[in-house]
Scaffold this motif. Sequence first.
Motif, PDB file in Angstrom:
ATOM      1  N   GLN A 120       0.843  -1.214   0.000  1.00 27.54           N
ATOM      2  CA  GLN A 120       0.000   0.000   0.000  1.00 27.54           C
ATOM      3  C   GLN A 120       0.868   1.251   0.000  1.00 27.54           C
ATOM      4  OE1 GLN A 120      -3.121   0.133  -0.330  1.00 27.54           O
ATOM      5  NE2 GLN A 120      -4.059  -1.714   0.470  1.00 27.54           N
ATOM      6  N   MET A 121       2.042   1.127   0.574  1.00 29.97           N
ATOM      7  CA  MET A 121       2.941   2.276   0.716  1.00 29.97           C
ATOM      8  C   MET A 121       3.803   2.488  -0.522  1.00 29.97           C
ATOM      9  SD  MET A 121       3.217   3.838   3.709  1.00 29.97           S
ATOM     10  CE  MET A 121       4.947   4.184   3.655  1.00 29.97           C
ATOM     11  N   ARG A 122       3.651   1.616  -1.512  1.00 25.34           N
ATOM     12  CA  ARG A 122       4.584   1.690  -2.639  1.00 25.34           C
ATOM     13  C   ARG A 122       4.418   3.030  -3.368  1.00 25.34           C
ATOM     14  NH1 ARG A 122       2.281   0.355  -7.652  1.00 25.34           N
ATOM     15  NH2 ARG A 122       0.146  -0.341  -7.419  1.00 25.34           N
ATOM     16  N   LEU A 123       5.483   3.400  -4.060  1.00 24.66           N
ATOM     17  CA  LEU A 123       5.504   4.690  -4.737  1.00 24.66           C
ATOM     18  C   LEU A 123       4.694   4.614  -6.029  1.00 24.66           C
ATOM     19  CD1 LEU A 123       9.306   5.280  -4.282  1.00 24.66           C
ATOM     20  CD2 LEU A 123       7.471   6.189  -2.885  1.00 24.66           C
ATOM     21  N   VAL A 124       3.578   5.269  -6.037  1.00 24.99           N
ATOM     22  CA  VAL A 124       2.731   5.234  -7.222  1.00 24.99           C
ATOM     23  C   VAL A 124       2.905   6.540  -7.986  1.00 24.99           C
ATOM     24  CG1 VAL A 124       0.392   5.016  -8.084  1.00 24.99           C
ATOM     25  CG2 VAL A 124       1.082   3.769  -6.055  1.00 24.99           C
ATOM     26  N   ALA A 125       3.508   6.421  -9.155  1.00 26.55           N
ATOM     27  CA  ALA A 125       3.849   7.638  -9.902  1.00 26.55           C
ATOM     28  C   ALA A 125       2.872   7.919 -11.026  1.00 26.55           C
ATOM     29  CB  ALA A 125       5.246   7.481 -10.487  1.00 26.55           C
ATOM     30  N   TRP A 126       1.766   7.254 -11.033  1.00 29.04           N
ATOM     31  CA  TRP A 126       0.996   7.244 -12.276  1.00 29.04           C
ATOM     32  C   TRP A 126      -0.106   8.272 -12.334  1.00 29.04           C
ATOM     33  CZ3 TRP A 126      -3.621   3.626 -12.955  1.00 29.04           C
ATOM     34  CH2 TRP A 126      -4.268   3.454 -11.764  1.00 29.04           C
ATOM     35  N   TRP A 127      -0.149   9.201 -11.370  1.00 25.44           N
ATOM     36  CA  TRP A 127      -1.338  10.026 -11.393  1.00 25.44           C
ATOM     37  C   TRP A 127      -1.324  11.147 -12.412  1.00 25.44           C
ATOM     38  CZ3 TRP A 127       2.562  11.216  -8.203  1.00 25.44           C
ATOM     39  CH2 TRP A 127       2.827  12.546  -7.996  1.00 25.44           C
ATOM     40  N   ASP A 128      -0.182  11.706 -12.735  1.00 27.24           N
ATOM     41  CA  ASP A 128      -0.330  12.837 -13.640  1.00 27.24           C
ATOM     42  C   ASP A 128       0.808  13.093 -14.626  1.00 27.24           C
ATOM     43  OD1 ASP A 128       1.522  13.867 -11.995  1.00 27.24           O
ATOM     44  OD2 ASP A 128       0.525  15.756 -11.607  1.00 27.24           O
ATOM     45  N   ILE A 129       1.792  12.217 -14.693  1.00 33.67           N
ATOM     46  CA  ILE A 129       2.879  12.496 -15.635  1.00 33.67           C
ATOM     47  C   ILE A 129       2.352  12.435 -17.070  1.00 33.67           C
ATOM     48  CG2 ILE A 129       5.153  11.790 -16.472  1.00 33.67           C
ATOM     49  CD1 ILE A 129       5.695  10.589 -13.725  1.00 33.67           C
ATOM     50  N   PHE A 184      10.045  11.644  -8.818  1.00 33.43           N
ATOM     51  CA  PHE A 184      10.336  10.695  -7.742  1.00 33.43           C
ATOM     52  C   PHE A 184      10.086  11.380  -6.394  1.00 33.43           C
ATOM     53  CE2 PHE A 184      13.258   8.844  -4.622  1.00 33.43           C
ATOM     54  CZ  PHE A 184      12.802   7.529  -4.649  1.00 33.43           C
ATOM     55  N   THR A 185      10.578  12.622  -6.286  1.00 36.80           N
ATOM     56  CA  THR A 185      10.399  13.356  -5.032  1.00 36.80           C
ATOM     57  C   THR A 185       8.920  13.630  -4.775  1.00 36.80           C
ATOM     58  OG1 THR A 185      12.418  14.474  -5.707  1.00 36.80           O
ATOM     59  CG2 THR A 185      11.338  15.293  -3.745  1.00 36.80           C
ATOM     60  N   ARG A 186       8.202  14.010  -5.832  1.00 33.83           N
ATOM     61  CA  ARG A 186       6.770  14.274  -5.665  1.00 33.83           C
ATOM     62  C   ARG A 186       6.049  13.004  -5.205  1.00 33.83           C
ATOM     63  NH1 ARG A 186       3.990  17.529 -10.418  1.00 33.83           N
ATOM     64  NH2 ARG A 186       2.668  18.210  -8.723  1.00 33.83           N
ATOM     65  N   THR A 187       6.440  11.899  -5.801  1.00 31.24           N
ATOM     66  CA  THR A 187       5.825  10.620  -5.458  1.00 31.24           C
ATOM     67  C   THR A 187       6.120  10.251  -4.012  1.00 31.24           C
ATOM     68  OG1 THR A 187       6.164   9.965  -7.729  1.00 31.24           O
ATOM     69  CG2 THR A 187       5.673   8.215  -6.205  1.00 31.24           C
ATOM     70  N   LEU A 188       7.369  10.467  -3.626  1.00 30.93           N
ATOM     71  CA  LEU A 188       7.791  10.173  -2.256  1.00 30.93           C
ATOM     72  C   LEU A 188       6.970  11.006  -1.271  1.00 30.93           C
ATOM     73  CD1 LEU A 188      10.087   8.371  -1.213  1.00 30.93           C
ATOM     74  CD2 LEU A 188      11.512  10.398  -1.040  1.00 30.93           C
ATOM     75  N   ALA A 189       6.752  12.265  -1.654  1.00 33.51           N
ATOM     76  CA  ALA A 189       6.001  13.164  -0.779  1.00 33.51           C
ATOM     77  C   ALA A 189       4.579  12.657  -0.568  1.00 33.51           C
ATOM     78  CB  ALA A 189       5.975  14.563  -1.385  1.00 33.51           C
ATOM     79  N   TRP A 190       4.029  12.003  -1.568  1.00 34.01           N
ATOM     80  CA  TRP A 190       2.673  11.471  -1.413  1.00 34.01           C
ATOM     81  C   TRP A 190       2.664  10.205  -0.569  1.00 34.01           C
ATOM     82  CZ3 TRP A 190      -2.133  13.216  -3.242  1.00 34.01           C
ATOM     83  CH2 TRP A 190      -2.077  14.463  -3.872  1.00 34.01           C
ATOM     84  N   THR A 191       3.841   9.614  -0.360  1.00 34.30           N
ATOM     85  CA  THR A 191       3.922   8.401   0.452  1.00 34.30           C
ATOM     86  C   THR A 191       3.874   8.738   1.945  1.00 34.30           C
ATOM     87  OG1 THR A 191       5.269   7.481  -1.297  1.00 34.30           O
ATOM     88  CG2 THR A 191       5.269   6.287   0.761  1.00 34.30           C
TER      89      THR A 191
END
Lengths: 269, 327
Positions: A78-87, A111-118
Motif C-alpha cells: 500500500q505504501m509503494r511509490l505510485v507515480a501514475w497520477w499525472d505524468i 520521484f520526489t513528488r511521489t515520495l512526498a505522497w507516500t
Amino acid sequence: MTRCWPATLRKYLAVLRLETQYSMRYRLNSLFYLSALVVPVAIQYFLWTTVYRSRAQVGDYSLSAMLTYYVVAVFLSQMRLVAWWDISESIKNGTVVHYLVRPWNHFWLYFTRTLAWTFPILFLLLPGYLILVFVLRHRLLPPASAGALAALILIWLAGGLFVYTLEYMTNLLAFWTERTRGFLWLLSFLTSFLSGALVPLNLLPGHRWLVLQPLAALGYLPARVYLGQVSPAEFWKALGILGLWLLALVPLAHLQLRRGLRRYQPPGG
Amino acid sequence: MAVVVVNRLVRVFTRPRKAPGLRGLVRFYLRPEYERVEALRGVSFTLEAGEILGYVGPNGAGKTTTLKVLSGVLHPTRGHVEVLGFEPWRRQDRFLRQIALVTGHSGFLQEVAWDLTPMDGFRLLKDLYGLSEDEFRRNLEALLEPLDLTGLLEVPIRRLSLGQRVRAELVASLLHRPRVLFLDEPTLGLDIVSQHRLRDFLRTYVQETGTAVILTSHYMRDVEELAHRLLVLHQGRIVYEGPVETLAERLMPVRTVQVVFAEPAVHFHLPPGLSLVDELTARGTLPRDQVQQIIAELLSRYPIQDLTVEEPDLETVLRHFFEAPTP
C-alpha cells in the motif's frame, strides 16, 4: 559546471515539503486511507483462517506466519511509490512544459513528488495498522531480528525505486500514444500480483523465478525477511539483481524522456 | 550582441486525420492516416539584450511553437537556434537558469501549488534556483509592489482572481532574474486595468534589468505599447520584420481618411473608398500612393471644414493582411 550536491538536494527537499503539504490538504479524503490496510488484511484473515481449519501448515507458513506475512506485505505494498497520477496527463495536455523549462531533472522531480505522497499515506495508515496489530496481537509473529527490520526497509526502498521507474517509463509512453491508462492499469495489476500482496509468491508454480523478479521486493521479500525466512545469501542476491535492474532502467528512463521530447507535439503548438 | 539567434528554423508536426463517427474510428484503427504540418517554415531572427520583440500572427501561425523551441521544450526539425549561446533543446541546467517562459493560459504555480499559497510556490523556486534568503527577499520585494501582490502571498492560489494569478506567475518567472523572458499571451483574458498594469510593469522592468523579451499577444495594444520591434508570422513564415510604425506601410497599402464637409455632401461625387457616415462626414481608406492627389481634388471641388489622414492601427493592418487571400 556541476552544481554541488547540497544545492541539488535542497531543491528536491523543497519539492518534498511542498508536495507533502499538498497531499494532505483534503481531510476527509485522507480518512479513507485508514481503511486501505484494514480491509485487505481482514479479507485475507477470513480466507486463511478458513483454509487453516483443515490443515496446520500451507507451504512453509503456519497460520501466524501467514497472517504476519499479509500484515507486512499488504502494508508495504500500500505504501509503494505510485507515480501514475499525472505524468502522462501533463504530457497529453501540455502542462509538462512548466516543468521542462525549469532546472530540475524530470525523473527525480517526480520521484520526489511521489515520495512526498507516500508520507501522508504512512501517517494515515499507521493508526489503522496499530489497531490491526493490537487486534491480531495473539496471532502475529515478532520480527526475526532488528537486522531483519533494517534489511526489510533496504529491499523495500530499492523495490520502490524500481516500480517508480517502471511507472515513470510507462507514463512517458504518452509521448507516443498520448493515453497510457491501459498500460498503467496492466502494470498496476501485475505489480499487485508479482509483489506477493495477493498470494505469497513461493506458493505459486514457478516460484523459483517469481521470487527473483524485482517486484517481489515490494511485498514478498520484505515480509519473508521480517519472518526470518530469507538467508543472508538469498537477500544479497535479490538486492544485487534489483540493483542491476535499476542500473539498467534509470538511464533508460532518461533516454526515453529525451527521445520522447524529440518527437513531442504538445497541444496548441 | 544577440542573445537569441534563430536561423532558418523549421518545425514539422504530424497530425492524425480521422473521419467523424464510429466508421471513421474503425477505419482509423485499421489504417491510420497522418498529415504533415509545417508549423515553422524557415523562420530567422535575432534578439538583443534589453529588447522587446513583438511576435504576432493569427492562431496557428507558429508563435507558441517558436517559444517552445526557444525554451528547450521542442526540438527543431531543421535550422539553427541559439539562446544565450546554448542550444535550447539540450536543456542544460545553466541554460534553464537564465530563461523563463510565461504562458497566459496556464502556469507553473497553478500546476504545483493550486491549493497552496503563492509564497509556498515562491519558496520552492528559491530553493530550485539556489537563491540566498537575501537575494530571494530582495527580488521578491522588487516584484510584489509594482505587480500589486503584497497582501496576497498567503491566500491560496485557487482563491486569486485571474489577473492576480497571472501577476503571481510573472513573479514566479522573474524571481531568478532570467536574462531572456518568453511571454506567451500574458494578458490573455485580463481586464483592461490588469492589462495596463502588466504592460506598465513590463516596460519598467525591461528598462531596469536589460532582460530580452519575446512577447506574443493577440491584444495589439500590448505590442504597440511595448515592442521595440515587430515580427509578423503567417503560416509559419515571417512576413514582416521591423518597427511597429512602418508595418502599415509594408503590409497595408492604404491610409484611413476622414473628411468633414462644410455643407451637406449627399450629392457630392466621392472617390472610390470613401463613403458618407453622415450627411457631412465621409470616411474610408484610400490607396497610400493616391492619397495626396485625391485630397487635392476634393479640396479644389468641395468646401471642406476638416480633414484627417491616419495610419490604420496595428489591429486593422493585421486583420487586413491576414484576411487577404493567400497568393
